[in-house]
Scaffold this motif. Structure first.
Motif, PDB file in Angstrom:
ATOM      1  N   THR A  53       0.963  -1.161   0.081  1.00 51.69           N
ATOM      2  CA  THR A  53      -0.107   0.025  -0.007  1.00 51.69           C
ATOM      3  C   THR A  53       0.942   1.008   0.162  1.00 51.69           C
ATOM      4  N   ASN A  79     -10.657   7.522  -5.183  1.00 51.65           N
ATOM      5  CA  ASN A  79     -10.869   6.649  -4.142  1.00 51.65           C
ATOM      6  C   ASN A  79     -10.140   5.469  -4.709  1.00 51.65           C
ATOM      7  N   THR A  81      -8.583   1.855  -5.638  1.00 46.90           N
ATOM      8  CA  THR A  81      -8.734   0.560  -5.568  1.00 46.90           C
ATOM      9  C   THR A  81      -7.645  -0.302  -5.971  1.00 46.90           C
ATOM     10  N   THR A  82      -7.601  -1.549  -5.535  1.00 43.36           N
ATOM     11  CA  THR A  82      -6.438  -2.411  -5.595  1.00 43.36           C
ATOM     12  C   THR A  82      -6.608  -2.829  -7.311  1.00 43.36           C
ATOM     13  N   ASP A  83      -7.842  -2.957  -7.860  1.00 42.05           N
ATOM     14  CA  ASP A  83      -8.113  -3.323  -9.384  1.00 42.05           C
ATOM     15  C   ASP A  83      -7.258  -2.229 -10.152  1.00 42.05           C
ATOM     16  N   ASP A  84      -7.720  -0.960  -9.714  1.00 40.77           N
ATOM     17  CA  ASP A  84      -7.534   0.103 -10.648  1.00 40.77           C
ATOM     18  C   ASP A  84      -6.174   0.846 -10.336  1.00 40.77           C
ATOM     19  N   ASP A  85      -5.634   0.867  -9.049  1.00 38.41           N
ATOM     20  CA  ASP A  85      -4.628   1.622  -8.700  1.00 38.41           C
ATOM     21  C   ASP A  85      -3.414   0.816  -8.252  1.00 38.41           C
ATOM     22  N   SER A  88      -5.170   0.444  -2.233  1.00 34.65           N
ATOM     23  CA  SER A  88      -6.662   0.924  -1.801  1.00 34.65           C
ATOM     24  C   SER A  88      -6.457   1.503  -0.476  1.00 34.65           C
ATOM     25  N   ARG A 162     -14.432   9.756   3.362  1.00 37.56           N
ATOM     26  CA  ARG A 162     -14.610   9.269   1.891  1.00 37.56           C
ATOM     27  C   ARG A 162     -15.715   9.864   1.292  1.00 37.56           C
ATOM     28  N   GLU A 164     -18.103   9.752  -2.514  1.00 36.28           N
ATOM     29  CA  GLU A 164     -18.294   9.061  -3.521  1.00 36.28           C
ATOM     30  C   GLU A 164     -18.672   9.858  -4.672  1.00 36.28           C
TER      31      GLU A 164
END
Length: 165
Positions: A53, A79, A81-85, A88, A162, A164
């Motif tokens: 991280t 925000n 995310t593990t998938d995008d960045d 997380s 956070r 959204e």
């Protein structure tokens, strides 16, 4: 715990972060950039997060700093995310790379408060950066180094409530 043990622990944490940073495809300056990025972050804060991280945070800032002309600010609010960045956060992240200037931290934290958000974490290294004529990041320069294309830049990582939106 002795001072030597604390130093070794911090050093080993930074080494693990640099290793993870390199795996993310970080530039060849991993140990130097990571060391300077986390220079003023408390060891306990570093211990509270995974090396992956923390490497992602540093790599994201290095990427944001990749091209920047003096007098401009690169800003990203997201925000992660593990998938995008590749990492997380439960909080919204604000990244800023800009020329260093007086009262920058005060101005940013006052705006965060004005927006009704709580500031949970701020990492704010000031780095002397060498850039090419197109504003491309060349390297982290030595603190006292001067010359064409070399200047102090504020690199700010903020974690706020956070959102959204």
């Amino acid at each position: 715990m002795t001072e030597q043990t604390t130093m070794t622990s911090r050093e080993s944490i930074l080494e693990r972060i640099a290793e993870s940073y390199e795996k993310l495809g970080g530039a060849g300056d991993a140990a130097d950039f990571v060391g300077r990025f986390y220079r003023h972050v408390a060891t306990d804060e570093l211990r509270s997060r995974s090396a992956a991280t923390l490497a992602g945070v540093a790599a994201a800032h290095r990427e944001l700093a990749e091209v920047r002309q003096p007098g401009t600010a690169n800003v990203r609010v997201f925000n992660p995310t593990t998938d995008d960045d590749g990492w997380s956060s439960a909080r919204t992240v604000v990244q800023i790379v800009t020329d260093d200037m007086p009262f920058l931290v005060d101005s940013i934290t006052m705006e965060v408060a004005r927006q009704g958000l709580t500031l949970h974490l701020i990492i704010h290294p000031v780095m002397n950066v060498a850039r090419d004529a197109e504003g491309g990041f060349v390297r982290v320069a030595e603190r006292g180094e001067q010359g064409e294309g070399v200047g102090f830049e504020s690199i700010m990582h903020l974690e706020v409530d956070r959102s959204e939106e």
